[in-house]
Structures are given as C-alpha cells and as structure tokens.
Enzyme design. Structure first.
Site, PDB file in Angstrom:
ATOM      1  N   HIS A  25      -5.431 -50.699   1.428  1.00  0.00           N
ATOM      2  CA  HIS A  25      -4.707 -51.900   1.034  1.00  0.00           C
ATOM      3  C   HIS A  25      -5.525 -53.128   1.425  1.00  0.00           C
ATOM      4  O   HIS A  25      -6.456 -53.044   2.230  1.00  0.00           O
ATOM      5  CB  HIS A  25      -3.343 -51.937   1.717  1.00  0.00           C
ATOM      6  CG  HIS A  25      -2.369 -50.930   1.156  1.00  0.00           C
ATOM      7  ND1 HIS A  25      -1.054 -50.877   1.530  1.00  0.00           N
ATOM      8  CD2 HIS A  25      -2.539 -49.937   0.244  1.00  0.00           C
ATOM      9  CE1 HIS A  25      -0.450 -49.887   0.879  1.00  0.00           C
ATOM     10  NE2 HIS A  25      -1.315 -49.307   0.089  1.00  0.00           N
ATOM     11  N   GLU A  74      -5.156 -55.623   3.377  1.00  0.00           N
ATOM     12  CA  GLU A  74      -5.305 -55.969   4.785  1.00  0.00           C
ATOM     13  C   GLU A  74      -6.420 -55.158   5.444  1.00  0.00           C
ATOM     14  O   GLU A  74      -7.201 -55.687   6.238  1.00  0.00           O
ATOM     15  CB  GLU A  74      -3.979 -55.727   5.523  1.00  0.00           C
ATOM     16  CG  GLU A  74      -2.828 -56.647   5.093  1.00  0.00           C
ATOM     17  CD  GLU A  74      -2.013 -56.090   3.917  1.00  0.00           C
ATOM     18  OE1 GLU A  74      -2.572 -55.304   3.118  1.00  0.00           O
ATOM     19  OE2 GLU A  74      -0.837 -56.457   3.796  1.00  0.00           O
ATOM     20  N   CYS A 110       0.520 -51.341   6.865  1.00  0.00           N
ATOM     21  CA  CYS A 110      -0.281 -52.531   7.156  1.00  0.00           C
ATOM     22  C   CYS A 110       0.371 -53.391   8.234  1.00  0.00           C
ATOM     23  O   CYS A 110      -0.309 -53.999   9.053  1.00  0.00           O
ATOM     24  CB  CYS A 110      -0.490 -53.349   5.886  1.00  0.00           C
ATOM     25  SG  CYS A 110      -1.550 -52.501   4.707  1.00  0.00           S
TER      26      CYS A 110
END
Lengths: 288, 317
Positions: A58, A60, A100
């Site tokens: 992802h 992040e 995350c």
C-alpha cells in the site's frame, strides 16, 4: 477562524500522486510524508499492489521504505528510527487500512491527515481504531476528490481499457457522494476543535449523514486549482517516476484534474464542473 | 442429510482436535442473549407469490453474480401479510452492490416490465454473523432478517475439519527449527490434501521495524511469483496473491500482520503462542471478522513443541 489552506496544499499534493497512479494503471490511493521542521515533502507513495503482486504494498509502505533507504535507517537503532518518523506528518487520500494504521504506529508516526474513510478496511476508526492513542488521524480533507479518483479507477477497470484514459464519464460525473465522516469515530471533540476550529465543530462533529464538505476557509468554496500549487508538486522527490514516459507536465495535469475532480461550493456542497460553468467561473490558468 | 458423527479425537467442549489444534473463533465468545451481531443492509423486494419463479431466476442469473456477500446463513424469502393478503419479501443483494434504487429497478424491470413498482423496493437490516445458538437464530430472525438454523456452525466446522496431525507436527517442528519468530507459507493440494511448504521467513525487525516474519513471507511469495511470470514458466500456474495458502506462525500475528494476511487472501492460519499485541484471540479477531471482507480459518497449536525456547524479546510479534 481556522484556515486549513496548508493542509489542503499538502493533501492536493497527495491527490496529485493518486492521480498519477491512476494514469499509470495503479489504484489511485496515495500519500506524502512532510517534515514538520522544514515543511518539505520528503517522500511519497502510491498503491503498488498490482505491479508487485503483493497485496501489502500500500501507499504508506512505499513511502516508508523510500525514507528507510534514503535516510540510512535500515538496521538503525529502533529509537533512532522512531524519532526520525516522529517528526513527519502523513497526508493520505484514503484512511489508512488496518494494516497500514498499525504500520504507521510501529514506525513512530505521530500525526496523520486523510481524505475519505476507507469503508471496507479503515484502521483509524471506520472498522477498528488500530493505532489506539499513539497518533491522531484527522480525516475529511479533500474527501470527495479521493472518492472520485477511486470511482474513475473502477470505471476504467470495468471497461478494461488497454490504456488508461481519464475523462469525464457520465456514469460517475455528477454522482452523489456518501455522507461525510462520523468524526467522533476517529478523533475526540478536543482534537477536532484544535484542528478544525470551533466554527466547524458546530457543523461537523457528531452530525448525522452530513452532505457538507470541509473547505480551506469556512463558507468559501474551492476547486483543485485553488488549493494546489505547481511549486509543491515540482518539489516531490523523484517526480519523474510518476511519469512512465518521463515527460513531466505538471501544468497540464493540474488543469486536467481541475476539470475531472468535483468541487465544493460556498455552502460546502459538492458540484461538478460543466461547460455552462465556464461563464460563471472560468479556470484561471495564469494563476498556476 | 444425516447427522455427521463427531470424530473420536475431537473435543467439542474445548474446541480442540487430537489435543493439538484449538479452533479460534470470535463467536465462541458471543453465545449469550445480550450479544448484538454485526449487521449490514440488504435490498429487499416485495412480490406476489405468483412472481416467485421469475424472481428466483432474476436473482440467480442477474443479481447474485454482482454480489460478493455471503448470505448462505440467511433465508432468501419471507412471508408477510399485507392488508390480509400474503406477499413475499425477497432478499436481493447487499445494499453496497447498488447505491441507488434506480440501478436495481432497471435490472428488475428487464424481467418484470411494469408490474414492479419502486415503492416495493427497500433496504433492510440483516445479521452478518451466523447465529451460534438456536435462540440467537430465532431472535435475530425476528429482529432483522430471517436466518436458517442448521446447528452451531463452529462445532460443525470443528467436526468436519480434516487434519493430518503427523504432517502438521512436522510443519510445526520445521517452523520452530529456526529458533526465531518465524512464518511458513504452505500450499495444500485440493485433490490429495498433501501440504507442501513454500516459504519459511524469520523476523527481521532489527533491520526494518516493519519486517515481521509474516510480512517477509508474503514478500517472498510475491517475489517468487514475479520471477515465475518473468521467466515465462508456463507450467507454473499463475497465483493470485497468497490465495488460499496455509500460514503457520510461531506467534499470534500483530494487527499489521493479521491484516496483511486478510489482504493476501490466505486460507488458514495456525499459530503457536498467543502474544501481547496479538490481533487474533487477544484483541480484534482479525481473520474471523466478516466486516473486513475476507476471513480464514484460525487454529492455535497446543500440541508438542511448545517447550522449545524461541527468541522473542519484543512486544508485538
């Protein structure tokens, strides 16, 4: 009156990265990390699950890993690493997912701003508040823009277009947005007041199914060009990686985004750009 | 269908198999009358009994393919008396499938012409959780949408689970042989049931705070898949993420790792030690939550091997 212009400027940069992700065929969710001491953008990330074949890549994680490398933090003492990240603020277009949300806690982040709630996996309050009290995650900044980019992506997928073309699509252009965040799920009343001001607290905090959006200045509408600056986009580290053909054209992108993305009027209500608006409100490209 | 006989090595009370594996289910703790289930919203349509056949057809062919939600625990129809006549209400799909009534009406009208009016289409609450007791089934059916009761689903899964405990013990031993916090990714052949270990990864958070063994194992698998695709290896079947793979970990995964397993679509998790910061039995039951879009079976190893020391000088595995 609390002026949120700065937050919108950074979120506009994150939104821009999401838009570029869309153009290169990735899910348009993106984040930037800002150094609190200098105000500079030190990293960005966009969802990279398709290219990596790894469902955990992802935005992040992408942004964190760039910092770990650039700042020689790999193998560094845990305390050194945490104190580095404690100085950074994250702007992410969609609420961090549960994974995350905890990654940001474990790496030492102390402040997050996000756009729209992550209805399926949101880890800062929507499904679980995974970070506990370790950091505040403040949502609702450029929320409808984030949703519209995601809708643009899913439309593209449905048509399985060989080359991504982002244009006005009648299926989603003008479509309504889900109501604004139920803020108490994410932050305390005190935090809301500190971040958004008393005047917005009355309108937004604890309101049920509110259709109104947060704008940089209360009772004043905005569009993407109003909140974005070309300078901040050109500051993005390794900007060229967001352009597959390496031809950077930020001006063109800002105009395309201004046309594509929904806007917010003075009452805080979303609306879409249409040709008939040009008379009322022409995009002033000299302002870029 | 006859009642399934409980295998001799299954302890239903303790939810264990062969004294080696304990079934970990969030709902094992929620059997009381005070428990309010996780709920969601569904589209419901009211029809006359004569329209039933047509409606079944439309639901099967046109609506179900659009809906990823699992309503196998719910009844499709319910009878309601409206002003003295019996009408049927039909569960069409999750409310998230169609954002507007018009979208749904458009699909229905392809088959029903004008004899379906918009007023007969509405949203309704349903329990997403499967009831654990008959009493829960009756109450949630009454309060929300009717559910079917076929016995306690956790117990049924327990007595129908098939483990080759010798093979499981071998994998556990391999997992422990590294002497560190570790994760194994394995694959089960659906035809033979044979389990092949694909990757073993250890914790590396001293190098990078997020490189827990689960994250490392997932990355190894993704890298392997990328290499296979790049080499044009045609015999190697294309895999999707870690779809339906089996995961073995020394410690109960933390929230980040447990959610990484959800994102990776794994099929089953076995862990040995519950741990502080664990996101399964010690807190959120990630992996056994229908509100997170993907679930997998979770077991805790309680057999032998536990006495071996494993380096775990951290709070959150």
């Amino acid at each position: 009156m609390t002026d949120l212009q700065n937050h919108f400027l950074y979120m506009a940069a994150a939104t821009f990265v999401a838009y570029r992700a869309l153009m290169i065929g990735e899910t348009p969710v993106a984040c930037i990390f800002v150094d609190n001491r200098t105000g500079k953008i030190v990293s960005y990330g966009c969802n990279n699950t398709n290219e990596s074949l790894n469902g955990t890549r992802h935005a992040e994680f992408e942004a964190i890993d760039k910092i770990m490398k650039k700042e020689n933090l790999l193998g560094a003492d845990a305390g050194v690493c945490a104190s580095h990240f404690a100085n950074l603020t994250v702007y992410v277009t969609i609420e961090p997912c549960v994974m995350c949300a905890l990654a940001l806690k474990q790496i030492g982040i102390k402040k997050v701003y996000f756009g729209a709630a992550n209805e399926r996996f949101g880890g800062n309050g929507t499904t679980i508040k995974a970070q506990g009290e370790s950091y505040d995650s403040i949502g609702g900044i450029m929320r409808i823009e984030a949703i519209h980019l995601l809708r643009s992506f899913y439309i593209q997928e449905n048509e399985s277009a060989p080359t991504p073309k982002v244009k006005k699509n009648k299926e989603i252009h003008g479509k309504e947005f889900p109501p604004n965040l139920d803020f108490p799920l994410y932050i305390s009343a005190e935090t809301f007041k500190t971040e958004f001001g008393e005047e917005r607290y009355e309108i937004f905090y604890g309101a049920q199914a509110l259709e109104q959006e947060i704008s940089p200045k209360i009772h004043l509408g905005y569009s993407f060009v109003d909140v974005c600056s070309k300078d901040i986009l050109l500051e993005l580290p390794s900007l060229d990686q967001l352009y597959l053909n390496k031809v950077i054209n930020v001006d063109e992108d800002i105009l395309a985004m201004a046309e594509l993305l929904p806007r917010v009027d003075d009452q805080g209500m979303p609306y879409f750009y249409s040709l008939s608006d040009t008379k009322k409100r022409k995009i002033d490209s000299s302002a870029l | 269908m006859g009642k399934i006989k409980t295998p001799d090595n299954v302890d239903v009370e303790q939810a264990t198999i062969g004294g080696c594996l304990k079934q970990i289910r969030r709902s094992n703790g929620f059997t009381g009358p005070e428990h309010v289930p996780a709920m969601s919203s569904i589209w419901v349509c009211e029809i006359s009994p004569q329209q039933t056949k047509k409606m079944v057809d439309v639901v099967e062919k046109k609506i179900k393919p659009l809906d990823l939600s699992d309503y196998t625990h719910a009844k499709r129809f319910r009878k309601v008396a409206v002003e003295g006549t019996v009408v049927l209400q039909v569960l069409l799909c999750s409310a998230t499938v169609m954002e507007s009534k018009d979208e749904l009406l458009e699909i229905l009208r392809e088959s029903f012409d004008t004899d379906l009016d918009a007023a007969k289409l509405f949203t309704h609450a349903i329990s997403d959780e499967r009831p654990m007791t008959k009493e829960q089934a009756l109450r949630w059916s009454e309060d929300y949408w009717p559910l079917s009761w076929k016995g306690n689903p956790n117990q049924q899964d327990l007595i129908t689970a098939r483990f080759d405990l010798e093979r499981e013990q071998m994998i556990i031993d391999q997992l422990l042989s590294s002497g560190a916090m570790a994760t194994i990714l394995a694959k089960k052949d659906p035809a033979t049931g044979h389990i092949t270990v694909l990757h073993i990864a250890t914790d590396n958070r001293k190098e990078h705070p997020l490189h827990h063994s689960v994250m490392n194992a997932i990355a190894q698998h993704a890298d392997g898949e990328k290499a296979h695709r790049a080499s044009g290896d045609l015999l190697h079947q294309l895999g999707y993420l870690c779809h339906d793979l089996l995961v073995y970990t020394t410690h109960e995964p933390c929230t980040m790792c447990a959610m990484a397993l959800v994102h990776s679509r794994v099929g089953q998790l076995v862990y040995i030690w519950p741990s502080r910061g664990g996101a399964i039995e010690l807190s959120h039951f990630i992996g056994d939550r229908r509100d997170l879009n993907w679930t997998f079976d979770i077991w805790r190893w309680i057999g032998s091997g536990l006495e071996r020391p494993v380096d775990c000088a951290v709070d959150e595995p």
